[in-house]
Write an enzyme that holds these catalytic residues in place. Structure first.
Site, mmCIF file in Angstrom:
data_model
loop_
_atom_site.group_PDB
_atom_site.id
_atom_site.type_symbol
_atom_site.label_atom_id
_atom_site.label_comp_id
_atom_site.label_asym_id
_atom_site.label_seq_id
_atom_site.Cartn_x
_atom_site.Cartn_y
_atom_site.Cartn_z
ATOM 1 N N GLU A 76 -19.736 -32.313 -49.229
ATOM 2 C CA GLU A 76 -20.167 -33.550 -48.553
ATOM 3 C C GLU A 76 -20.584 -33.285 -47.107
ATOM 4 O O GLU A 76 -21.545 -33.871 -46.596
ATOM 5 C CB GLU A 76 -19.001 -34.561 -48.587
ATOM 6 C CG GLU A 76 -19.284 -35.885 -47.921
ATOM 7 C CD GLU A 76 -20.357 -36.685 -48.627
ATOM 8 O OE1 GLU A 76 -20.220 -36.939 -49.834
ATOM 9 O OE2 GLU A 76 -21.345 -37.053 -47.969
ATOM 10 N N LYS A 124 -30.910 -28.836 -45.724
ATOM 11 C CA LYS A 124 -30.294 -30.116 -46.087
ATOM 12 C C LYS A 124 -31.181 -30.899 -47.065
ATOM 13 O O LYS A 124 -30.661 -31.522 -47.997
ATOM 14 C CB LYS A 124 -30.000 -30.920 -44.824
ATOM 15 C CG LYS A 124 -28.871 -30.276 -43.999
ATOM 16 C CD LYS A 124 -28.786 -30.877 -42.610
ATOM 17 C CE LYS A 124 -27.624 -30.310 -41.812
ATOM 18 N NZ LYS A 124 -27.702 -30.642 -40.387
HETATM 19 N N1 HSE Z 1 -26.831 -27.833 -36.223
HETATM 20 C C1 HSE Z 1 -26.605 -28.924 -37.138
HETATM 21 C C2 HSE Z 1 -27.263 -30.167 -36.551
HETATM 22 C C3 HSE Z 1 -25.129 -29.123 -37.329
HETATM 23 O O1 HSE Z 1 -27.593 -30.155 -35.363
HETATM 24 O O2 HSE Z 1 -27.471 -31.128 -37.266
HETATM 25 C C4 HSE Z 1 -24.770 -30.088 -38.421
HETATM 26 O O3 HSE Z 1 -25.210 -29.640 -39.673
#
Ligand code: HSE
Length: 393
Positions: A124, A200
């Site tokens: 998650e 992501k």
């Molecule tokens: N480096 C990532 C960001 C951390 O700035 O969203 C969280 O996944």
């Protein structure tokens, strides 16, 4: 009592210990059993830490301890994190992670091991930091076919863009601030060049469409090429510039995904998402549009998501989550889809109309084109001698 171990005591790992300390009693009441943090694995020395009594450097202690039921992997990357995760799952332990690089590149394999060993591999925290996003998607929206996902998926770049626009802070200063707050990746190029957002959108796409999309199949552009001039022109015309990840279900079992900066109209909910906040819009074929919003990075928000998975694994010890993307996706390049484009240069409105068709004038030599493929837009930009070309949502 449920024993857990943390591997990697950086920003997120330390956040997990902190939230356990803060909320352990209420979590235990909900689970009807206490959670015990038995080990913390890290190569560094933490002699002065209040957790010094449980710090270890030898992974095999966790691997060989049958009392450890859930292992939190907050090491990051694909090196030892991959080896240790495989071995924990093979040893019959649930693994919970915030490691988006590992899930995006090796999720298929790790989920297969988890399935074979009848344990869970949960992630998650890998997308959207503290936002409840993946579980609502695969549980609460399970009756839908997800048609499209659009998201601000990187807190660091959103923080940088916000500071540049609202406070006229230089790019490098804003990046340093994001690093200081524990938002940025160890190599901040992963944030700035869009790779983190790419990982992501791969995970979201894998879960939403049930097919594996690897990061190198996703066209990815970051924010380093954005000029302040375009930010200003966009703002004056009622747009904000946001780095978006997008995944779309296409007819005949095909799909696409890409990451790029976009002009977003101010009346779109994504335009008002500022600072470290992330937001993800999903469209399901039954529910319609759904919006998720919250802190996308940082120790405690990410730990909140990690520990929700830890609790899920403990509450449903013998029940596996049926997460799977074992088949490869039939990808179509996003460049084949017609989209509107922002072009800026020293061309006249008449020239822009002659080359692109009915354009919208933004002022200062900038226009928005009618929908066309990236190839056509590049051709038009070349004919017009455009100095900037950006997606428009
Ligand atoms: N480096 C990532 C960001 C951390 O700035 O969203 C969280 O996944």
């Amino acid at each position: 009592m449920a024993n857990i171990a943390i591997m990697g005591f950086g920003t997120v790992g330390a956040g997990v210990a902190k939230v356990l300390e803060m909320n352990g009693a209420s979590m235990a009441a909900r689970l009807e059993e206490p959670l015990h943090l038995k080990y913390i694995l890290d190569v560094r020395d933490f002699d002065q830490s209040p957790y010094a009594d449980r710090m270890i450097k030898d992974f095999s202690i966790i691997e060989n301890d049958p009392e450890v039921e859930v292992v939190v992997e907050t090491i990051g990357g694909k090196g030892v994190a991959l080896d240790f995760t495989r071995r924990c799952l093979q040893a019959g332990k649930h693994v919970v992670t915030s490691n988006k690089e590992l899930v995006a590149t090796h999720g298929k394999e790790l989920l297969a091991i988890a399935r074979a060993r009848n344990v869970n591999y949960l992630f998650e925290a890998s997308v959207g930091g503290g936002i409840p996003l993946l579980r609502p998607m695969y549980e609460c929206l399970a009756a839908n076919e997800i048609e499209e996902i659009i998201g601000i998926l990187n807190g660091t770049t959103n923080y940088i863009l916000t500071r540049m626009v609202q406070d006229e802070i230089a790019f490098s200063t804003a990046l340093q601030e994001a690093q200081g707050m524990g938002y940025a990746e160890r190599d901040p190029a992963a944030d700035v060049e869009g790779l983190d957002a790419c990982r992501k959108i791969c995970i979201l796409s894998d879960l939403a469409f049930g097919r594996e999309v690897l990061p190198d199949e996703v066209s990815t552009e970051g924010i380093s090429g954005i000029h302040l001039k375009d930010v200003d022109i966009a703002a004056a015309a009622g747009y904000r510039i946001k780095l978006l990840g997008r995944a779309i279900r296409l007819p005949e079992g095909r799909q696409t995904a890409y990451v790029a900066p976009h002009l977003v109209r101010e009346d779109c909910p994504l335009a008002g998402v500022d600072g470290v906040f992330n937001a993800v819009m999903l469209r399901g074929n039954a529910v319609g549009d759904v919006l998720f919003y919250g802190r996308g990075a940082g120790d405690l928000p990410t730990a909140s998501a990690v520990l929700s998975d830890v609790m899920d694994a403990i509450a449903h010890r013998s029940k596996r989550r049926n997460l799977d993307w074992s088949q490869s996706a039939q990808m179509v390049s996003a460049s084949e889809l017609p989209m509107s484009w922002y072009l800026r240069g020293a061309f006249s409105a008449g020239d822009a109309r002659a080359v692109c068709g009915p354009v919208t004038l933004l002022g200062d030599g900038a226009v928005i084109t009618p929908p066309m493929t990236a190839a056509k837009a590049r051709e038009a930009a070349e004919k017009l001698g455009a100095a900037a070309m950006l997606h428009v949502l």
